[in-house]
Scaffold this motif. Structure first.
Motif, short mmCIF file in Angstrom:
data_model
loop_
_atom_site.label_atom_id
_atom_site.label_comp_id
_atom_site.label_asym_id
_atom_site.label_seq_id
_atom_site.Cartn_x
_atom_site.Cartn_y
_atom_site.Cartn_z
N SER A 119 35.89 1.47 17.40
CA SER A 119 36.98 2.40 17.09
C SER A 119 37.15 3.38 18.22
O SER A 119 36.21 3.66 18.96
CB SER A 119 36.67 3.14 15.79
OG SER A 119 35.46 3.85 15.93
N SER A 164 31.68 -3.18 15.24
CA SER A 164 32.97 -2.60 14.87
C SER A 164 33.29 -1.51 15.86
O SER A 164 32.43 -0.72 16.25
CB SER A 164 32.93 -2.06 13.45
OG SER A 164 31.92 -1.11 13.34
N SER A 173 20.79 -5.71 18.43
CA SER A 173 22.11 -6.33 18.34
C SER A 173 23.08 -5.66 19.30
O SER A 173 23.86 -6.32 19.98
CB SER A 173 22.59 -6.24 16.89
OG SER A 173 23.97 -6.23 16.84
N LEU A 174 22.99 -4.36 19.37
CA LEU A 174 23.88 -3.63 20.28
C LEU A 174 23.61 -4.04 21.73
O LEU A 174 24.53 -4.35 22.48
CB LEU A 174 23.67 -2.13 20.13
CG LEU A 174 24.38 -1.28 21.17
CD1 LEU A 174 25.88 -1.39 20.99
CD2 LEU A 174 23.95 0.17 21.11
N LEU A 196 30.31 11.20 16.65
CA LEU A 196 29.55 10.97 15.43
C LEU A 196 28.26 11.78 15.49
O LEU A 196 27.80 12.16 16.55
CB LEU A 196 29.24 9.50 15.24
CG LEU A 196 28.16 8.87 16.14
CD1 LEU A 196 27.87 7.48 15.65
CD2 LEU A 196 28.56 8.85 17.57
N VAL A 238 37.94 7.20 19.14
CA VAL A 238 37.75 8.45 18.42
C VAL A 238 38.47 9.58 19.14
O VAL A 238 38.45 9.67 20.36
CB VAL A 238 36.26 8.78 18.31
CG1 VAL A 238 36.05 9.97 17.40
CG2 VAL A 238 35.51 7.57 17.79
N LEU A 289 23.18 0.24 8.95
CA LEU A 289 24.36 -0.55 9.28
C LEU A 289 23.99 -2.02 9.48
O LEU A 289 22.92 -2.34 9.97
CB LEU A 289 25.01 -0.04 10.55
CG LEU A 289 25.66 1.33 10.46
CD1 LEU A 289 26.21 1.75 11.82
CD2 LEU A 289 26.80 1.30 9.44
N ALA A 290 24.91 -2.86 9.14
CA ALA A 290 24.69 -4.28 9.35
C ALA A 290 24.89 -4.63 10.82
O ALA A 290 24.24 -5.49 11.37
CB ALA A 290 25.64 -5.10 8.49
N GLN A 291 25.80 -3.92 11.42
CA GLN A 291 26.06 -4.15 12.84
C GLN A 291 26.39 -2.82 13.47
O GLN A 291 26.84 -1.90 12.80
CB GLN A 291 27.20 -5.14 13.00
CG GLN A 291 28.50 -4.65 12.38
CD GLN A 291 29.61 -5.67 12.52
OE1 GLN A 291 29.35 -6.85 12.62
NE2 GLN A 291 30.84 -5.19 12.57
N PRO A 292 26.14 -2.71 14.76
CA PRO A 292 26.42 -1.43 15.40
C PRO A 292 27.91 -1.11 15.38
O PRO A 292 28.74 -2.01 15.30
CB PRO A 292 25.93 -1.63 16.83
CG PRO A 292 25.83 -3.10 17.03
CD PRO A 292 25.62 -3.71 15.69
N GLN A 293 28.21 0.15 15.44
CA GLN A 293 29.61 0.56 15.51
C GLN A 293 29.85 1.21 16.86
O GLN A 293 29.06 2.01 17.31
CB GLN A 293 29.95 1.55 14.41
CG GLN A 293 29.97 0.94 13.03
CD GLN A 293 30.23 1.97 11.95
OE1 GLN A 293 30.24 3.17 12.23
NE2 GLN A 293 30.41 1.51 10.74
N MET A 294 30.95 0.85 17.43
CA MET A 294 31.29 1.41 18.73
C MET A 294 32.42 2.41 18.55
O MET A 294 33.38 2.14 17.83
CB MET A 294 31.77 0.27 19.62
CG MET A 294 32.33 0.70 20.95
SD MET A 294 33.02 -0.77 21.70
CE MET A 294 33.24 -0.24 23.37
N MET A 295 32.26 3.54 19.16
CA MET A 295 33.30 4.54 19.03
C MET A 295 33.76 4.93 20.42
O MET A 295 32.98 5.41 21.23
CB MET A 295 32.77 5.74 18.29
CG MET A 295 32.15 5.34 16.98
SD MET A 295 31.59 6.76 16.09
CE MET A 295 32.59 6.65 14.67
N GLN A 305 25.02 -7.19 22.62
CA GLN A 305 26.47 -7.29 22.68
C GLN A 305 27.12 -6.54 23.83
O GLN A 305 28.20 -6.90 24.26
CB GLN A 305 27.07 -6.80 21.37
CG GLN A 305 26.80 -7.77 20.27
CD GLN A 305 27.57 -7.39 19.02
OE1 GLN A 305 28.75 -7.15 19.09
NE2 GLN A 305 26.88 -7.32 17.91
N TYR A 317 27.79 4.68 20.37
CA TYR A 317 27.39 3.65 19.42
C TYR A 317 26.66 4.24 18.24
O TYR A 317 25.75 5.06 18.40
CB TYR A 317 26.51 2.61 20.13
CG TYR A 317 27.29 1.89 21.19
CD1 TYR A 317 28.12 0.82 20.87
CD2 TYR A 317 27.26 2.32 22.51
CE1 TYR A 317 28.87 0.18 21.84
CE2 TYR A 317 28.01 1.69 23.48
CZ TYR A 317 28.81 0.62 23.15
OH TYR A 317 29.57 0.01 24.10
N TRP A 319 29.95 15.25 8.93
CA TRP A 319 29.68 16.54 9.55
C TRP A 319 29.40 17.58 8.48
O TRP A 319 30.17 17.73 7.55
CB TRP A 319 30.83 16.97 10.44
CG TRP A 319 31.03 15.98 11.54
CD1 TRP A 319 31.77 14.84 11.47
CD2 TRP A 319 30.46 16.00 12.83
NE1 TRP A 319 31.69 14.18 12.66
CE2 TRP A 319 30.90 14.85 13.51
CE3 TRP A 319 29.60 16.89 13.49
CZ2 TRP A 319 30.52 14.57 14.81
CZ3 TRP A 319 29.25 16.60 14.78
CH2 TRP A 319 29.69 15.46 15.44
#
Lengths: 1168, 742
Positions: B186, B184, A674-675, A657, B188, A639-645, A678, A633, B254
């Protein structure tokens, strides 16, 4: 003291016997049985059969055994048994119990004897059996056994059943008493005693005790009985034969079981005569008077002796014995052979005895008679016990060394004064005692405890004593608020001042010379220049003038600020990071775990450890969830919202990341919140049941690598990682392997993959804490490898249920997250020339032989270090230890924590034994054994433990204790709890699993124990049992603990038992309704729900008190203990009984008494 | 010969076909002697305003090896309701629907004016178009911003029901899930590791079996769209989401010296993703890259800045370490993509090379676009990209997908091969020649993506033996059947059937000669040359071209031996040598002064543009504007550069407006602002307007260059014109500039 010990031994035996009957029969019984066939003995023999000894036993009892056994060996064994019996006899003593505990113990010993005589025979057999077994090796037994028994028996018979029995008893008694007496004496004498006592005792006592022990004693004692004397003579001449009997006697023991019925009569009868063990009485008597403790034991013995012994054994023996006689000789021979001394003694016996009187035994003799009687009486007491038991002797449990007593004594003796560490080689108070420490140059026992504070000067001595030299080090131990943390010393750019050669750090023991321009290293004697900036003048005593201004010169523990030279890559470290890695597979989600963790983290993140008075923690946090794939994460504050990778390529893990993964909690607060909101939603409908594991650790590791910092992974995991990925595991649980040579594989990791991973983790300073929530086997042994080697902790919540386990888990989590922790740590222990740290136990990784590397080290982690001699030490300079721990603090500061400890050195073994600490010893032994199971069959490990302890005690007996009867068990004061504690270790789930113990549990416990400190192992192996109903609701104090035995529980009371992992509240069936109402809020016993995980909050004094006790206990332990309500006679009670460690356990663990007998036998074996 | 020109033009307009020869030599021997092979340029989807598609299935010849479509050339027996295939002579029954057929009631496909006809057929489920953006995040901030804006803008241009997906890459490759609220998401991937399609699908959770199916629940496909929709969503649904997502895209974080770009893996994942979810449907993978791939499979240059990207020099010296491996990687990808009927567009904007040389096959084999620019922040890129989504006259996107071209010939002809943005479908058959020209050995090709101008060169071989003459008045026929997915997702079939007369080259050479289409021939030969240049050494190709030209002249020229001045070519051949001259100098065959990327870029476009554009590429057009008369085309020659002229040059890739010396001075003097010199203003404006017109329609946007005499940009003009005036002769007074035709 020794007396006490002896006494104790006595009792144990007694107890064992009772237990034995049961136990022995099974264990020994099998063998014995054959022999048993013979009439009453037959029974005994029965057990013995295998040994054939059974017969001998009979003979034995006849006292013949003793006398004849004079053959020390047999005697010993028998004696040991005898003691047990005596114990039973003690029963009488119990009545007498009144006698001081010590006294009691002695008696017990005697009792044992007496018991031998009677049921003892049986017991004796068992013991003997035990002994026999060992001896078996000595051929005599097996082959001769059959025949020998006969002979022996015959011999016994000849000896005159009665007399023999008496003799034996008496012997035993005598031995016991004597020993007790001797012991008693020694204590006072103290060191001085040691030598003299030891020496003379040996010979003298030996004569008396050893070979004589039995025979002699019997003789001596016997003398009175005439028959005894006769026996003795007989025995002596026949010795060979006699010894045999002795052996045989043991055999009988096994046979015992059967005997009981038949026995009772016979044995009893015979024993009584034996009991006459007048000698016993004498001994006991003597004992008691002299040193109550020691003596105490003696008293009981007599009784024991008196009663049962003489009578039954004799007779029984007699009957069968005749035939055996022939064999006996042979046996005796052997015995003799081994007991060379013994024989001598025997002859001496006569004399010896006389001598014995001198010791304390003398007094003994007179009392014996009485005691004997008492012994006989005891049996009556036994009557109170279940029928079967009664007949068999019972050692009075109160007569054997009591952990509770020892703990309470230490508490009252040492709890009030602060422990000042200025003096070299001081033994600190027990871990169970509350005391303050004043650091005056040595590290606080909270940091370091040693098995002995007086180290033998030479390796020969060390080897002879077999006492392990070990230190249990807890470098970052938490201190009570009253004590000050180690001062932080900054020596400037050049770093801490160190010895040029061995690199030891400046410490109070360094000698400044040449006016302060140089200093001589206290470890290697090398002379080093004092750096100019560190120079200071010396005062007239040779001390530096700034002595008191500098912690490193005046304190035992302090810290140095490390320079960049001490950092990885010559770069100051960044603050560490915490990464939370949450399993979001179906099980975890469904059980509500994921939601729980996320909710908790929201608040928990505000309590990350911070340094000193910093406003916010420097620790950064990151989040990962995973099932078959990993989700990283990005919670960057912008960020406005967390990002999940999602990273699905688990075969080749990487971190997707860099920026935004590890963040400052305050900066990214909203995104993190928020994370965490969710995560439970996102996976609410997951159907993924497979998980990966190794890639999770790899991911954390890579993340830390990328961020170039050390840190800790908190992994919340639910199942065996079977998804296709590196480190994939299969279910290999197989209970059939238990007790086979392959059992060790259950403790070994399935694959070496995790070992390599652990190595990488350590290199990066990546510590892994594992929270497991298994519903089935998940291979803790493998999953825990990385955790273990990186200095992490494993928490396991089997069958996790939100309602019941939530509190425990959350408390553990909070504590784990908040506790003080260091990272990327390297520890090295330096010692004075002469000894060397050779072995290390704990949760860490070692890439070479000296440096202990820990990716993380928290305030609970303990490392046990064993030392071995590589040269001589000198009494003058003593031995010094310096433990240097280089670590990164939670704020990212590189530091060195130094603990120094000075120990004495001795040339006399007695000094060693007087300065030992049993709790620490047990800590070491347990860890040693728990590591042993990785490479050896569990049975071998257990045997090795027993044998080492027997050697320790035997060495004491041989070299330090005053002369006494071989039938006496003499324990060094400092180690009188060694048998009971050792038994607890042997019975622990790892070394002797019951059917309900899972493989995972064992692996878990194994790893857990390996990093426990002394206090934890203490309570873990010998749980604390508190009678709640006895608690004073008006005071803060805890009720006095009681011993862990079912006998101590009253149906009308409520008890609390804690072992550091669990708390049980046991409710007797007859508890007053009022109490139940007060505590549980229900009206009757039957309404108490045993699914409660907490006690209801009720407004009454009792409830409050109990809850406060529970919470106080929770506070004391590093883990939150699960509370289990156990109702008497309920299903759960089985579980509870498992923790009553003084009792026989369902999994086959011996009761305390039985074990003590067994130890005694072992010791005697060694001495012979 | 006006008739032939008209014929040619008419044919082109109606059928989109230009043959090199419009009267065919009737035997193999004669055909070979013609030097220029019998071939045609086919524009399968040529826009036809007057061609309403018919809404029924074509009628096919029943012979399994033929399957030709009923066409105006077929003989029909209206009474027996039979028709004879004009390719295999099989007699076929009309299908029941044709029961009412008669001389006066003929279906469209039988009418002569419908030699090209388009059918709309109902086959299989219609799947929406798919656009998968593959975006490089290793860009300068400005570039990235511009790219993001372009991408966001493009969302509004897509068909509303189109599925759109986003993959970003830098050091890692991220496949974005588009349907997530609140977070969001994704997937990876490591940028250094190549993965098989299966692995990719597994890792993206696209392989279905893993999901436990509840008993009683149908195992139907309905789940498929659900699964794939995580990454590919209807644009109208996730418009906002995606806009935000694009808006939040950050530069690859990076810390490295040279950005690590995992283009190879990103493409591989994009291909794998579509392969698993939407095989054989219209899909565009649009790769936006700002530099060369620097890591992982397909890397073109190392990540050390000190090593520059390969040049032609390096390639000749075999010093391009990564080239072969990378090329192999992209070729494999391109083939997979093509097999799935998807296409890959490459939009490469960087000042230096971006590895187009290695990646070219991705666009070449799949019919994708290749756009090369200096920066994403230029109108060249922005407008080009916008133009991808241009709509045609009927409001339909000018793109079609997943086409297959099936060529059928009458017996005397065989198919030698094709050159264009296609791959072979390996359809062997009786009409496939053993001699290959271009992509041969098949009668069918797949064109994954095409637009109305996409043009293929198709080469034939006359196989009729010299001793088996074709009957008088015999005609050879060729049928092109193009099945494709229209941008409206309809399946369509366009059938073009043409016929040409056979002629005996010995007796009727003048007919053949007259029917020579030198423009088509030039382009066809050029394509062959360029095709060979891809695999052969440059000089060899030039020599081959020269030899062909000489042979042609030998065959058709009229001359007296040893008298150069006597050489004459007929009108139908007159321009051909000139085309060849400029072709030899063109960047398609000359690599000097071009980077490998540029060569690949030029060749890419040359192999797919229609005849007109191709000719412009071969021989740029030069217009002159002056006060001496209306704008006129002038020779592409240095002699055309005069001080009082404004020149407008269109090379297809560049549009250069060049002010002559005097004009430039006038302009500097500001005459155009003076009312009295309004005519000068108009003069200045005229080329601008014309250029604008070209710019409007050209794809990709040409580089627009406005320069003047002595300006540095004038080099673009000077490098193209025939250097008839050089430093050797420019100042030699009195010497007449010589027309160099050869």
């Amino acid at each position: 003291m020794s007396v006490n010990q002896q006494a104790h031994t006595g009792p144990p035996y007694g107890q064992p016997q009772p237990g034995y009957q049961g136990y022995q029969q099974p264990a020994y019984g099998g063998q014995p049985l054959p022999g048993v066939p013979q009439s009453p003995y037959g029974a005994y023999n029965g057990p013995m059969p295998g040994y054939q000894q059974p017969v001998p036993p009979q003979g034995y009892f006849p006292s013949l055994g003793f006398p004849s056994k004079g053959c020390p060996v047999s005697l010993n064994s028998d004696t040991s048994l005898a003691p047990n019996f005596i114990g039973s006899l003690r029963a009488p003593p119990t009545s007498e119990a009144p006698p001081p505990a010590s006294g009691v113990s002695l008696p017990s010993g005697h009792l044992a004897y007496s018991q031998f005589g009677q049921g003892d025979v049986q017991n004796g057999i068992p013991t003997s059996a035990a002994q026999m077994q060992r001896p078996p090796a000595s051929q005599p037994f097996p082959p001769g056994s059959a025949p020998s028994p006969i002979r022996q028996t015959s011999a016994f018979q000849q000896y005159g059943p009665t007399t023999a029995g008496v003799q034996q008893l008496s012997n035993h008694m005598a031995g016991m008493t004597i020993s007790s007496a001797a012991a008693a004496a020694p204590p006072p004498a103290g060191l001085g005693y040691g030598p003299p006592t030891s020496v003379p005792p040996v010979s003298g006592s030996f004569s008396a005790a050893g070979s004589g022990h039995y025979t002699p004693y019997t003789a001596t004692q016997g003398p009175p009985p005439t028959s005894v004397s006769q026996d003795l003579p007989l025995a002596q001449p026949p010795f060979p034969g006699q010894p045999m009997p002795a052996q045989r006697l043991p055999a009988p023991a096994p046979g015992f079981p059967p005997p009981p019925s038949s026995y009772p009569p016979t044995t009893v009868a015979s024993r009584p005569p034996a009991m006459p063990g007048p000698p016993l009485p004498g001994q006991t008597v003597a004992g008691p008077p002299a040193a109550q403790p020691n003596h105490v034991s003696s008293p009981p013995p007599p009784s024991a002796m008196a009663g049962p012994h003489s009578g039954p054994p004799m007779r029984g023996l007699h009957g069968p014995p005749p035939p055996t006689h022939p064999a006996q000789p042979g046996y005796q021979m052997q015995q003799n052979g081994s007991f060379g001394q013994m024989r001598g003694p025997q002859p001496n016996y006569g004399g010896g005895y006389p001598g014995t009187p001198h010791y304390g035994t003398q007094p003994g003799p007179p009392p014996p008679p009485k005691r004997l009687d008492p012994d006989s009486i005891p049996s009556p007491q036994l009557n109170e016990l279940p029928p079967q038991q009664k007949p068999r002797h019972r050692i009075d449990p109160d007569a054997i060394p009591s952990p509770i007593q020892v703990i309470e004594d230490d508490r009252s003796n040492r709890g009030s004064e602060p422990f000042v560490t200025g003096v070299r080689g001081q033994v600190p108070p027990l871990v169970t005692t509350n005391f303050l420490v004043k650091d005056q140059g040595n590290a606080s026992p909270r940091y370091i405890r040693c098995t002995s504070y007086n180290i033998p000067c030479t390796s020969d001595m060390a080897k002879q004593s077999q006492v392990p030299l070990a230190a249990v080090i807890k470098p970052l131990a938490a201190l009570p608020p009253e004590e000050t943390l180690p001062y932080l010393v900054d020596h400037g750019e050049s770093g801490p001042v160190r010895c040029n050669r061995c690199k030891a750090y400046m410490c109070p023991f360094m000698q400044f010379i040449e006016g302060g321009r140089r200093f001589q290293c206290c470890f290697c004697s090398c002379v080093t220049e004092v750096p100019p900036h560190y120079f200071q003048h010396l005062d007239h005593t040779g001390k530096r003038v700034d002595f008191y201004d500098r912690p490193e010169l005046s304190l035992g523990s302090y810290e140095f600020l490390a320079t960049v030279d001490y950092c990885k890559n010559n770069k100051f470290p960044s603050p560490p990071a915490f990464i939370f890695m949450i399993d979001v597979s179906y099980n975890a989600v469904k059980s509500g775990l994921v939601r729980l963790i996320c909710e908790e983290l929201k608040s928990l993140l505000d309590y990350l450890p911070r340094e000193g008075n910093m406003e916010e923690s420097a620790i950064r946090v990151g989040f990962v969830t995973y099932n078959k794939v990993l989700h990283f994460y990005n919670v960057k504050s912008s960020l406005a919202q967390p990002q999940m990778m999602v990273v699905s390529d688990v075969a080749d893990m990487f971190v997707p990341l860099l920026d935004g993964f590890l963040v400052n909690v305050n900066e990214s607060r909203t995104v993190i919140a928020s994370l965490l909101d969710q995560i439970p939603e996102m996976f609410a409908d997951t159907r993924e049941t497979e998980t990966v594991f190794a890639p999770v650790i790899q991911a954390g590791l890579e993340a830390l690598k990328a961020a170039e910092c050390a840190g800790k992974l908190f992994i919340f995991h639910t199942s065996l990682p079977i998804a296709e990925a590196p480190g994939k595991l299969k279910n290999r649980d197989d209970k059939k392997l238990i007790n086979t040579d392959k059992e060790k594989t259950l403790f070994q990791p399935q694959t070496s993959f995790y070992n390599n991973l652990a190595k990488d983790c350590v290199a990066q300073g990546c510590c892994v804490d594992l929270f497991l929530f298994p519903n089935q086997y998940l291979d803790v042994a493998t999953l825990g490898v990385v955790t273990f080697q990186t200095g992490g902790s494993i928490y396991k919540y089997a069958y996790f249920q939100l309602e019941t386990d939530q509190d425990r888990f959350l408390n553990d989590l909070r504590r784990d997250v908040q506790k003080e922790v260091g990272f990327d740590a390297v520890m090295r222990v330096r010692t004075s020339t002469g000894i060397r740290a050779t072995d290390f136990f704990g949760a860490f990784y070692m890439s070479n032989t000296t440096d202990v590397e820990m990716a993380g080290l928290d305030c609970d982690k303990t490392i046990t270090v064993e030392f071995k001699h590589d040269d001589k030490l000198s009494e003058d300079s003593g031995a010094l230890l310096q433990c240097a721990l280089l670590y990164t603090s939670c704020a990212g500061q590189r530091r060195l924590r130094i603990h120094n400890l000075s120990l004495n050195c001795c040339t006399q073994l007695a000094d060693l034994y007087r300065n030992c600490e049993t709790d620490t010893l047990i800590n070491y032994l347990a860890k040693y054994a728990y590591r042993g199971v990785l490479s050896s069959p569990v049975k071998a490990v257990r045997d090795a433990l027993i044998s080492q302890c027997a050697q320790i005690l035997a060495c004491y007996r041989k070299n330090c204790a005053s002369p006494s009867s071989a039938g006496q068990l003499i324990l060094p004061e400092c180690m009188k709890l060694l048998p009971v504690y050792l038994n607890c270790v042997l019975k622990s789930d790892v070394l002797q699993p019951g059917p309900e113990v899972t493989t995972d549990d064992r692996a878990y416990i194994r790893q857990l124990v390996t990093s426990m400190d002394v206090a934890e192992t203490n309570v873990f192996f010998y749980p604390r049992l508190l009678p709640l109903t006895k608690a004073d609701v008006d005071s803060d104090s805890l009720p006095a603990a009681i011993r862990n035995s079912e006998e101590r529980l009253s149906k009308g009371d409520i008890y609390l038992l804690e072992n550091g992992l669990n708390i049980f509240v046991w409710v007797g069936v007859n508890v007053q309704q009022g109490l139940i109402q007060n505590l549980f809020g229900v009206s009757s016993f039957s309404q108490i729900s045993n699914t409660l995980s907490t006690l209801p909050v009720l407004e009454n004094a009792f409830s409050k008190k109990v809850r406060s006790i529970v919470s106080m206990l929770q506070m004391q332990r590093s883990r939150y203990m699960k509370l289990i309500i156990v109702k008497q006679e309920d299903k759960l009670e089985m579980l509870f009984k498992h923790f009553l460690v003084e009792d026989k356990s369902l999994s086959g663990g011996a009761s305390y008494v039985d074990f003590l007998c067994h130890m005694h036998k072992e010791i005697r074996q060694l001495l012979s | 010969m006006a008739t032939y020109l008209e014929f040619i033009q008419q044919n082109e307009e109606r059928d989109g076909v230009r043959f090199s020869w419009n009267v065919w030599p009737s035997s193999r021997l004669e055909a070979t002697r013609m030097v220029v092979p019998l071939a045609c340029l086919l524009t399968p989807l040529k826009e036809r305003l007057d061609l309403p598609p018919v809404q029924y299935e074509p009628v096919l010849c029943s012979r399994p090896t033929c399957k030709a479509v009923l066409n105006p050339l077929c003989q029909v027996d209206f009474r027996a309701k039979l028709w004879a295939c004009n390719f295999c002579f099989q007699r076929n029954q009309f299908p029941p629907a044709y029961a009412g057929i008669s001389e006066v009631n003929q279906p469209a496909e039988l009418m002569p004016q419908f030699s090209t006809i388009e059918y709309i057929v109902q086959r299989g489920p219609q799947t929406p178009l798919i656009f998968l953006y593959v975006v490089d995040t290793c860009l300068e901030e400005e570039d990235l911003q511009a790219l993001k804006e372009s991408l966001q803008m493009s969302l509004s241009l897509l068909p509303a029901d189109a599925l759109v997906g986003l993959i970003t890459f830098g050091r890692m490759v991220q496949v974005h899930e588009l349907s997530c609220e609140g977070i969001s998401k994704s997937y990876v991937f490591r940028g250094t590791k190549d993965l098989t399609a299966k692995q990719i699908q597994d890792m993206l959770g696209l392989s279905r079996p893993a999901v436990p199916i509840q008993p009683g629940r149908p195992l139907q496909t309905p789940e498929q769209p659900v699964i794939s929709s995580r990454f590919l969503q209807p644009v109208h649904k996730i418009d906002m989401n995606l806009t935000d997502l694009l808006g939040e895209l950050q530069r690859d974080p990076w810390p490295v010296t040279q950005p690590l770009r995992s283009t190879g893996v990103a493409l591989s994942i994009a291909v794998g993703l579509l392969e698993g979810t939407f095989p054989n449907t219209g899909a565009r993978i649009m790769l936006f890259t700002g530099g060369p791939p620097t890591q992982g499979p397909g890397m073109v240059v190392g990540d050390e800045l000190k090593t520059p990207i390969r040049s032609w020099h390096d390639i000749e010296k075999d010093n391009a370490r990564f080239m072969k491996k990378a090329t192999k990687h992209y070729e494999a990808l391109a083939n997979r993509t093509a097999a799935n009927g998807h296409c890959i567009d490459i939009y490469a904007c960087a000042l230096d090379q971006t590895g187009l040389l290695e990646m070219k096959c991705c666009a070449n084999l799949t019919g994708g676009h290749m756009v090369m620019g200096d920066s994403f922040n230029t109108s060249l890129f922005k407008q080009t990209f916008q133009r991808v989504f241009n709509k045609g006259f009927n409001g339909e996107f000018r793109m079609a997908f997943g086409a297959s071209l099936d060529v059928k010939t009458s017996r005397e002809l065989k198919i030698a091969g094709a050159i264009g943005p296609c791959i072979s479908l390996n359809a062997k058959g009786p009409c496939v020649s053993e001699n290959e020209l271009g992509i041969g050995g098949t009668s069918q090709w797949k064109i994954c993506s095409l637009d109305p101008t996409t043009t293929l060169a198709i080469y034939f071989e006359v196989v009729n033996q010299h001793n088996a003459p074709i009957p008088q008045g015999g005609r050879g026929a060729v049928q092109f059947v193009t099945q494709y997915q229209h941008s409206s997702t309809q399946k369509r079939i366009r059938v073009t059937t043409i016929a040409r007369n056979w002629a005996d080259a010995q007796s009727q050479l003048q007919h053949i000669e007259a029917a020579f289409d030198q423009e088509a021939a030039a382009v066809l030969m050029a394509r062959l040359g360029v095709y060979r240049a891809e695999s052969e050494e440059g000089p060899d190709v030039l020599r081959w071209l020269d030899r062909q030209l000489i042979r042609l002249c030998q065959k058709f020229g009229q001359y007296n031996k040893d008298d150069p001045n006597s050489f004459r070519l007929s009108e139908s051949f007159s321009l051909y040598p000139q085309f060849m001259f400029h072709l030899r100098r063109s960047p398609f065959l000359q690599v000097f002064n071009n980077s490998p990327d540029e060569s690949s870029y030029y060749r890419h476009h040359f192999a797919r543009q229609d005849l007109t554009q191709s000719l412009i590429m071969i021989q740029p057009i030069l217009y002159a504007y002056s006060f001496h008369g209306p704008p006129e085309p002038v020779l592409l020659d240095s002699s055309s550069i005069l001080p009082d002229r404004i020149l407008l040059m269109d090379t297809f890739f560049q549009i250069v407006i060049y002010l002559g010396e005097t004009i430039a001075q006038w302009q500097k003097a500001g005459y155009q602002d003076m009312p009295e010199y309004e005519n000068f203003k108009h003069l200045l404006q005229a080329p601008l307007d014309d250029a604008q017109e070209i710019l409007q329609t050209r794809f990709p946007m040409p580089r627009y260059i406005h320069t003047e005499h002595g300006g540095s940009q004038a080099r673009f003009l000077l490098s193209k014109v025939n250097p008839s005036q050089t430093h050797n002769n420019l100042y030699a007074w009195g010497q007449v500039s010589r027309e160099e035709l050869l």
